[in-house]
Enzyme design. Sequence first.
Site, PDB file in Angstrom:
ATOM      1  CD  GLN A   1      51.031  26.543  37.038  1.00 21.16           C
ATOM      2  OE1 GLN A   1      51.447  25.401  36.989  1.00 21.16           O
ATOM      3  NE2 GLN A   1      51.513  27.410  37.886  1.00 21.16           N
TER       4      GLN A   1
ATOM      5  CE  LYS B   1      36.822  34.443  42.935  1.00 20.91           C
ATOM      6  NZ  LYS B   1      37.884  35.148  42.224  1.00 20.91           N
ATOM      7  CG  LEU B   2      26.931  29.882  42.747  1.00 14.24           C
ATOM      8  CD1 LEU B   2      26.864  29.503  41.275  1.00 14.24           C
ATOM      9  CD2 LEU B   2      26.141  28.879  43.576  1.00 14.24           C
TER      10      LEU B   2
ATOM     11  CE  LYS C   1      45.257  25.324  40.972  1.00  7.24           C
ATOM     12  NZ  LYS C   1      44.686  26.220  39.953  1.00  7.24           N
TER      13      LYS C   1
ATOM     14  N   GLY D   1      49.864  30.812  42.266  1.00  5.46           N
ATOM     15  CA  GLY D   1      49.512  31.745  43.324  1.00  5.46           C
ATOM     16  C   GLY D   1      48.312  31.203  44.054  1.00  5.46           C
ATOM     17  CG  HIS D   2      47.770  27.747  45.240  1.00  9.56           C
ATOM     18  ND1 HIS D   2      48.115  26.433  45.321  1.00  9.56           N
ATOM     19  CD2 HIS D   2      47.456  27.957  43.941  1.00  9.56           C
ATOM     20  CE1 HIS D   2      48.018  25.869  44.117  1.00  9.56           C
ATOM     21  NE2 HIS D   2      47.635  26.778  43.274  1.00  9.56           N
ATOM     22  CB  THR D   3      44.755  33.635  47.798  1.00  8.36           C
ATOM     23  OG1 THR D   3      45.538  34.255  46.779  1.00  8.36           O
ATOM     24  CG2 THR D   3      44.459  34.644  48.889  1.00  8.36           C
TER      25      THR D   3
ATOM     26  NE  ARG E   1      43.524  35.614  38.436  1.00 11.63           N
ATOM     27  CZ  ARG E   1      43.258  35.444  39.734  1.00 11.63           C
ATOM     28  NH1 ARG E   1      42.017  35.488  40.163  1.00 11.63           N
ATOM     29  NH2 ARG E   1      44.217  35.215  40.602  1.00 11.63           N
TER      30      ARG E   1
ATOM     31  CB  THR F   1      48.051  35.211  43.551  1.00  7.36           C
ATOM     32  OG1 THR F   1      46.688  34.848  43.451  1.00  7.36           O
ATOM     33  CG2 THR F   1      48.466  35.213  44.995  1.00  7.36           C
TER      34      THR F   1
ATOM     35  CB  THR G   1      29.080  30.257  49.096  1.00  4.61           C
ATOM     36  OG1 THR G   1      29.362  29.798  50.420  1.00  4.61           O
ATOM     37  CG2 THR G   1      28.269  29.203  48.360  1.00  4.61           C
TER      38      THR G   1
ATOM     39  N   GLY H   1      49.796  40.286  39.631  1.00  4.87           N
ATOM     40  CA  GLY H   1      48.897  41.427  39.811  1.00  4.87           C
ATOM     41  C   GLY H   1      48.155  41.806  38.539  1.00  4.87           C
TER      42      GLY H   1
ATOM     43  N   GLY I   1      43.541  27.841  35.384  1.00  5.02           N
ATOM     44  CA  GLY I   1      44.148  28.246  36.648  1.00  5.02           C
ATOM     45  C   GLY I   1      43.296  29.297  37.343  1.00  5.02           C
ATOM     46  CG  ASP I   2      44.458  32.410  38.231  1.00  5.45           C
ATOM     47  OD1 ASP I   2      45.342  32.266  39.081  1.00  5.45           O
ATOM     48  OD2 ASP I   2      44.664  32.828  37.082  1.00  5.45           O
TER      49      ASP I   2
HETATM   50  P1  IMP Z   1      54.594  30.505  32.866  1.00  2.00           P
HETATM   51  O1  IMP Z   1      54.011  29.377  33.653  1.00  2.00           O
HETATM   52  O2  IMP Z   1      55.141  31.604  33.729  1.00  2.00           O
HETATM   53  O3  IMP Z   1      55.576  30.029  31.827  1.00  2.00           O
HETATM   54  O4  IMP Z   1      53.404  31.188  32.044  1.00  2.00           O
HETATM   55  C1  IMP Z   1      52.742  30.523  30.976  1.00  2.00           C
HETATM   56  C2  IMP Z   1      51.250  30.778  30.988  1.00  2.00           C
HETATM   57  O5  IMP Z   1      50.669  30.180  32.137  1.00  2.00           O
HETATM   58  C3  IMP Z   1      50.866  32.267  31.064  1.00  2.00           C
HETATM   59  O6  IMP Z   1      49.679  32.462  30.331  1.00  2.00           O
HETATM   60  C4  IMP Z   1      50.593  32.483  32.532  1.00  2.00           C
HETATM   61  O7  IMP Z   1      49.725  33.562  32.764  1.00  2.00           O
HETATM   62  C5  IMP Z   1      49.952  31.156  32.890  1.00  2.00           C
HETATM   63  N1  IMP Z   1      50.094  30.808  34.295  1.00  2.00           N
HETATM   64  C6  IMP Z   1      51.178  30.357  34.939  1.00  2.00           C
HETATM   65  N2  IMP Z   1      50.911  30.122  36.225  1.00  2.00           N
HETATM   66  C7  IMP Z   1      49.621  30.411  36.407  1.00  2.00           C
HETATM   67  C8  IMP Z   1      48.748  30.322  37.536  1.00  2.00           C
HETATM   68  O8  IMP Z   1      49.100  29.901  38.635  1.00  2.00           O
HETATM   69  N3  IMP Z   1      47.459  30.722  37.314  1.00  2.00           N
HETATM   70  C9  IMP Z   1      47.029  31.120  36.100  1.00  2.00           C
HETATM   71  N4  IMP Z   1      47.799  31.202  35.029  1.00  2.00           N
HETATM   72  C10 IMP Z   1      49.090  30.854  35.177  1.00  2.00           C
END
Ligand code: IMP
Length: 428
Positions: free
Chosen positions: A222, A329-330, A16, A40-42, A303, A297, A412, A300, A12-13
């Site tokens: 995710q 993010k190169l 996207k 969390g999509h920014t 990561r 996002t 970029t 907070g 994730g992150d």
């Molecule tokens: P949950 O989805 O809240 O149950 O969290 C389970 C795992 O997925 C945890 O490690 C969260 O940090 C991770 N996670 C959930 N949503 C995201 C996302 O949008 N980006 C990155 N990690 C996520």
Amino acid sequence: MANVTVIGAQWGDEGKGKLVDWLSNRADVVVRFQGGHNAGHTLVVGEQVYKLSLLPSGVVQGKLSVIGNGVVVDPWHLLEEIAKIGAQGIVITPDLLVVADNACLILPLHKDLDQAREAAATQKIGTTGRGIGPAYEDKVGRRAIRVADLADREALEAKIDRLLAHHGPLRRGLGLPEADAAELLAALEAVAPKVLPYARPAWLLLDREVKAGRRVLFEGAQGALLDVDHGTYPFVTSSNTVAGQAAAGSGLGPKSAGYVLGIVKAYTTRVGEGPFPTELNDAVGQRLGEVGREFGTVTGRARRCGWFDAVLVRQSVALNGISGIALTKLDVLDGFETLKICTGYRLGEATIDHLPAGLKAQGQLVPIYEEMEGWSGSTQGARSWRELPASAVKYVRRIEELIGAPVALLGTSPQREDMIVVRDPFQD
Ligand code: IMP
């Protein structure tokens, strides 16, 4: 290709939001098919920054946006997000947003359970605390309250009783106060008239859209390594995040996924607990986090950061049937003297080329690195290969080779237009 499915190929992150925003412009319909407001999509559009968790990113471009049946919907959060984005000038109406009437709801008791379990656990998952896991448990347990139930007071009452019969002992075991059926019913009755205007059979709408030749963009949340089957279980989210879910989570058939675009960050990050073979607990990791602004996002949280892991992404390419990747993010790697790419793992005496299923083995992996020359010039804002330093091009080409998938798009900077377009996924 008529349709495009965008999924995160790591944890994730991967960025996207920006890609989905860019692709939305070329699509007619944007569909979320799994997860909930844990995402969390920014999206950065000029001076405006939009942060979306539940709404499909298509809303920003005014495209028909669908929250599919595979998503778990917190109705209060939905309304809050609609209001928040409304304050930024994006007016959401039932013509723009459709919520599948067979999607399951996230209720306050799911959030309570998620947070109480995390607080009590010795082996924490590091969830977002938003009730995602418990809501999916109730869905699979066939006792969830679905969007359509909001329209039927009598059925709702009976469903609440059934749900609380299950949650009572769980809450008692965790020292939580009893959930109040009347209070929950009143809260749902209050929210129902605000949510129901968006509720429709999304599968039917999508079927018609596809038959009319409209282009659908499936927006994954995710990443593949957080998939409940294929990820680093149990340190995963509670939904299938792989591309195959686009069909089941929207009600379209398996042939609808189209071009599968895997979003891949030029290094690796993860939030929450769980195995992370290339994690860097040193100054390099810290630098990646600072330059890459690696903070969640949604929560907070900082990561965790590490080198690019080609083994994991190669696995992701296979699991998702990735047609091409968007490398993001190169520019965060600008100025590193040397860079490392993980090409395999040592597990005891053995050398392996994939992530083993067992958690213990996942925790014992020692990355095998290949070192590459970094670049002193800047890649930031580049919009053509010519603008990239030679070593940056080499790094990208090596990634393509190792993962077995071509780069379709190269990001970029966070800005919508700062991208090298090798091929437009919508144009085959
Ligand atoms: P949950 O989805 O809240 O149950 O969290 C389970 C795992 O997925 C945890 O490690 C969260 O940090 C991770 N996670 C959930 N949503 C995201 C996302 O949008 N980006 C990155 N990690 C996520």
